[in-house]
Every structure is written in structure tokens, then in C-alpha cells.
Design a protein around this motif. Structure first.
Motif, PDB file in Angstrom:
ATOM      1  N   ALA A   6       0.550  -1.193   0.088  1.00  0.00           N
ATOM      2  CA  ALA A   6      -0.006  -0.010   0.102  1.00  0.00           C
ATOM      3  C   ALA A   6       0.857   1.245   0.091  1.00  0.00           C
ATOM      4  O   ALA A   6       0.395   2.198  -0.805  1.00  0.00           O
ATOM      5  N   ARG A  48      -1.748   3.120  -2.587  1.00  0.00           N
ATOM      6  CA  ARG A  48      -3.229   2.674  -3.087  1.00  0.00           C
ATOM      7  C   ARG A  48      -3.848   1.842  -1.725  1.00  0.00           C
ATOM      8  O   ARG A  48      -3.047   1.255  -1.064  1.00  0.00           O
ATOM      9  N   PHE A  49      -5.097   1.863  -1.681  1.00  0.00           N
ATOM     10  CA  PHE A  49      -5.668   0.979  -0.820  1.00  0.00           C
ATOM     11  C   PHE A  49      -5.411   1.650   0.802  1.00  0.00           C
ATOM     12  O   PHE A  49      -5.448   0.292   1.618  1.00  0.00           O
ATOM     13  N   LEU A  50      -4.927   2.591   0.979  1.00  0.00           N
ATOM     14  CA  LEU A  50      -4.796   2.853   2.636  1.00  0.00           C
ATOM     15  C   LEU A  50      -5.002   4.571   2.400  1.00  0.00           C
ATOM     16  O   LEU A  50      -4.217   5.308   1.552  1.00  0.00           O
ATOM     17  N   PRO A  51      -5.900   4.732   3.273  1.00  0.00           N
ATOM     18  CA  PRO A  51      -6.133   6.274   3.176  1.00  0.00           C
ATOM     19  C   PRO A  51      -5.027   7.215   3.497  1.00  0.00           C
ATOM     20  O   PRO A  51      -4.178   6.984   4.331  1.00  0.00           O
ATOM     21  N   ARG A  61      -6.201   6.776   8.091  1.00  0.00           N
ATOM     22  CA  ARG A  61      -5.150   5.610   7.783  1.00  0.00           C
ATOM     23  C   ARG A  61      -4.990   5.078   9.340  1.00  0.00           C
ATOM     24  O   ARG A  61      -5.153   3.769   9.126  1.00  0.00           O
ATOM     25  N   ALA A 104      -7.927   2.230   9.087  1.00  0.00           N
ATOM     26  CA  ALA A 104      -7.720   1.244   8.287  1.00  0.00           C
ATOM     27  C   ALA A 104      -6.730   0.343   8.913  1.00  0.00           C
ATOM     28  O   ALA A 104      -6.788  -0.952   8.879  1.00  0.00           O
ATOM     29  N   ALA A 154     -13.169   0.520   6.358  1.00  0.00           N
ATOM     30  CA  ALA A 154     -12.658   1.847   6.805  1.00  0.00           C
ATOM     31  C   ALA A 154     -13.417   3.089   6.324  1.00  0.00           C
ATOM     32  O   ALA A 154     -13.166   4.062   6.492  1.00  0.00           O
ATOM     33  N   ASP A 202     -14.074   3.484   0.915  1.00  0.00           N
ATOM     34  CA  ASP A 202     -13.210   2.920  -0.136  1.00  0.00           C
ATOM     35  C   ASP A 202     -12.728   1.716   0.607  1.00  0.00           C
ATOM     36  O   ASP A 202     -12.524   1.329   1.516  1.00  0.00           O
ATOM     37  N   TYR A 203     -12.442   0.746  -0.708  1.00  0.00           N
ATOM     38  CA  TYR A 203     -11.923  -0.462  -0.561  1.00  0.00           C
ATOM     39  C   TYR A 203     -10.461  -0.287   0.093  1.00  0.00           C
ATOM     40  O   TYR A 203      -9.623   0.494  -0.602  1.00  0.00           O
ATOM     41  N   THR A 204     -10.128  -0.936   1.039  1.00  0.00           N
ATOM     42  CA  THR A 204      -8.582  -0.892   1.740  1.00  0.00           C
ATOM     43  C   THR A 204      -7.917  -2.217   2.082  1.00  0.00           C
ATOM     44  O   THR A 204      -8.657  -3.058   2.020  1.00  0.00           O
ATOM     45  N   ILE A 205      -6.898  -1.998   2.454  1.00  0.00           N
ATOM     46  CA  ILE A 205      -6.110  -3.321   2.852  1.00  0.00           C
ATOM     47  C   ILE A 205      -6.738  -4.038   4.010  1.00  0.00           C
ATOM     48  O   ILE A 205      -6.468  -5.240   4.233  1.00  0.00           O
TER      49      ILE A 205
END
Length: 233
Positions: A80, A85-88, A94, A97, A155, A158-161
Motif C-alpha cells: 500500500a 493505494r488502498f490505504l487512506p 489511515r 484502516a 474503513a 473506500d476498499y482498503t487493505i
């Protein structure tokens, strides 16, 4: 290039989910945990806990020598940060997440793993252990369901880790499915992720890498996976 040391298990799926979503170039090195490949010296050099997945990034951001990373949560965080990407990006997002990433690493994964072990793999049925880990798996599903109420993903919007870490551990054992009926938001979230093209590509790797996936494990395979002790040279 990301060199991915992988076998199609819930923890392995976490990394292929990210790589497929991000479109990063990667090459799979199968680590057959049923034959003891996780104990080979070359693999231990990058994953000293003899567990997969692990990666080697041949082009790290600092331009230095290849970077190895073990532990699935650390790999997701590394990728990430590498890709942005995939982490605010904002500090509060952040932290949210990462809280849920570590919740999966410390709770959902280990507890569901024990649930699966005593339900599917243990040589004898131990009622206390089965009840203990069933109740804990259900408790964690309840925690996740409450978290997802009113949110598209763990989170937020949005789609995140955090989602990539948790998703593979929802009913990871086909032979011992948990009842998801009491958890409508988990079911809704699970269906959304399952429908993502990257998720489908990641899961398609299962049979490509392990054509025997889904078949019963032999006693020898179980001994390798569950009979490890503190070995010293």
C-alpha cells in the motif's frame, strides 16, 4: 517485479487480492506447505517464521537492493505504501484502516484458524475446543457486522487493505461453514468483494497453483503443518 512466495490459503489470498487490484507485475513461486517447502533454506532466508506468504520486491522505492517482506499484514502495508493505494492518505483514515488490519491479524485470522483446525483437521473431536473457537469466531463476525453497518467497507467508503485482510477469513473452511444469517452487513460486504474482477482473478489462482485444492489432507501433510516444534541446528 514482485516475487510472491505463495500457496492458496486465506493468508496467501490477501496478497494476490492486492496485486490483482493494483495491477502490479508479479511472479508466483509456489510454496507447497503440504510437502514442507516452507522449511527450505532459501525460503527461510526471507520468511524466518517458516510461513507463507512472503514477497521480494526487486525494485523497491529506495532504489536499493531487493526488499523481502514476510507476514501478510506487513506485506499489505508495504505494498500500500509502495503504490499509494488502498490505504487512506489522511491520518485519521489511515489509523482506522490499520486498526482493522491489525484486528484481523490478531483476532479474525488466528481465531478462525483455530476454529477450522478443531472442526476440520484435529484427529479427534474436542467439544470444549470446538465450542470455544466457534463462539469466538461468531463473536468476531458480530464485531465486523457492527463495524460495517452504514459503511461500504471496513474503513469507510473506500476498499482498503483492511478489507483485503479480512475477506479471505470469512468462512474459510468449506467443510465447516459458519452461519452468516445473523450478520447481514458481513454478507452484503462479502458479496460486493466477491464480485470484484480482481477478487475473481485472485481466486482463480487456487487451482492453477494447487490442482489438489479441496482434497483431504494426508496424515503426513497434517504432521508437517501442525506438528512443528522448536527445532535447533
Amino acid at each position: 517485479m514482485i516475487e510472491l512466495y505463495y500457496w492458496p490459503t486465506p493468508n496467501g489470498h490477501k496478497v494476490t487480492l492486492f496485486l490483482e487490484e493494483a495491477g502490479l507485475e508479479y511472479r508466483i513461486h509456489p510454496v507447497n506447505i503440504g510437502t514442507g517447502a516452507q522449511f527450505e533454506p532459501d525460503f527461510l532466508a526471507i520468511s524466518p517464521n517458516n510461513k507463507m506468504p512472503a514477497i521480494v520486491d526487486t525494485a523497491p522505492a529506495d532504489g536499493g537492493a531487493p526488499q523481502s517482506v514476510f507476514e501478510s499484514g506487513a506485506i499489505l502495508l508495504y505494498l500500500a505504501e509502495k503504490t499509494g493505494r488502498f490505504l487512506p492518505a489522511d491520518a485519521r483514515g489511515r489509523i482506522e484502516a490499520l486498526e482493522w488490519l491489525f484486528w484481523q491479524m490478531a483476532g479474525l485470522g488466528p481465531m478462525n484458524g483455530q476454529y477450522g483446525h478443531f472442526q476440520v483437521y484435529a484427529p479427534e473431536k474436542i467439544p470444549y475446543a470446538i465450542e470455544r473457537y466457534t463462539r469466538e469466531a461468531e463473536r468476531l463476525l458480530g464485531v465486523l457486522d457492527k463495524r460495517l453497518a452504514g459503511r461500504a467497507f471496513i474503513a469507510g467508503d473506500d476498499y482498503t487493505i483492511a478489507d483485503m485482510a479480512a475477506y479471505p477469513w470469512i468462512n474459510a473452511y468449506d467443510k465447516a461453514p459458519l452461519d452468516l444469517a445473523p450478520f447481514p452487513d458481513v454478507r452484503r460486504w462479502q458479496a460486493v468483494i466477491a464480485a470484484r474482477p480482481a477478487t475473481q482473478r485472485a481466486w482463480a489462482l487456487t487451482k492453477e497453483v494447487n490442482p489438489d485444492a479441496g482434497k483431504p489432507m494426508s496424515d503426513e501433510e497434517k504432521a508437517l503443518l501442525f506438528g512443528q516444534g522448536a527445532k535447533r541446528d
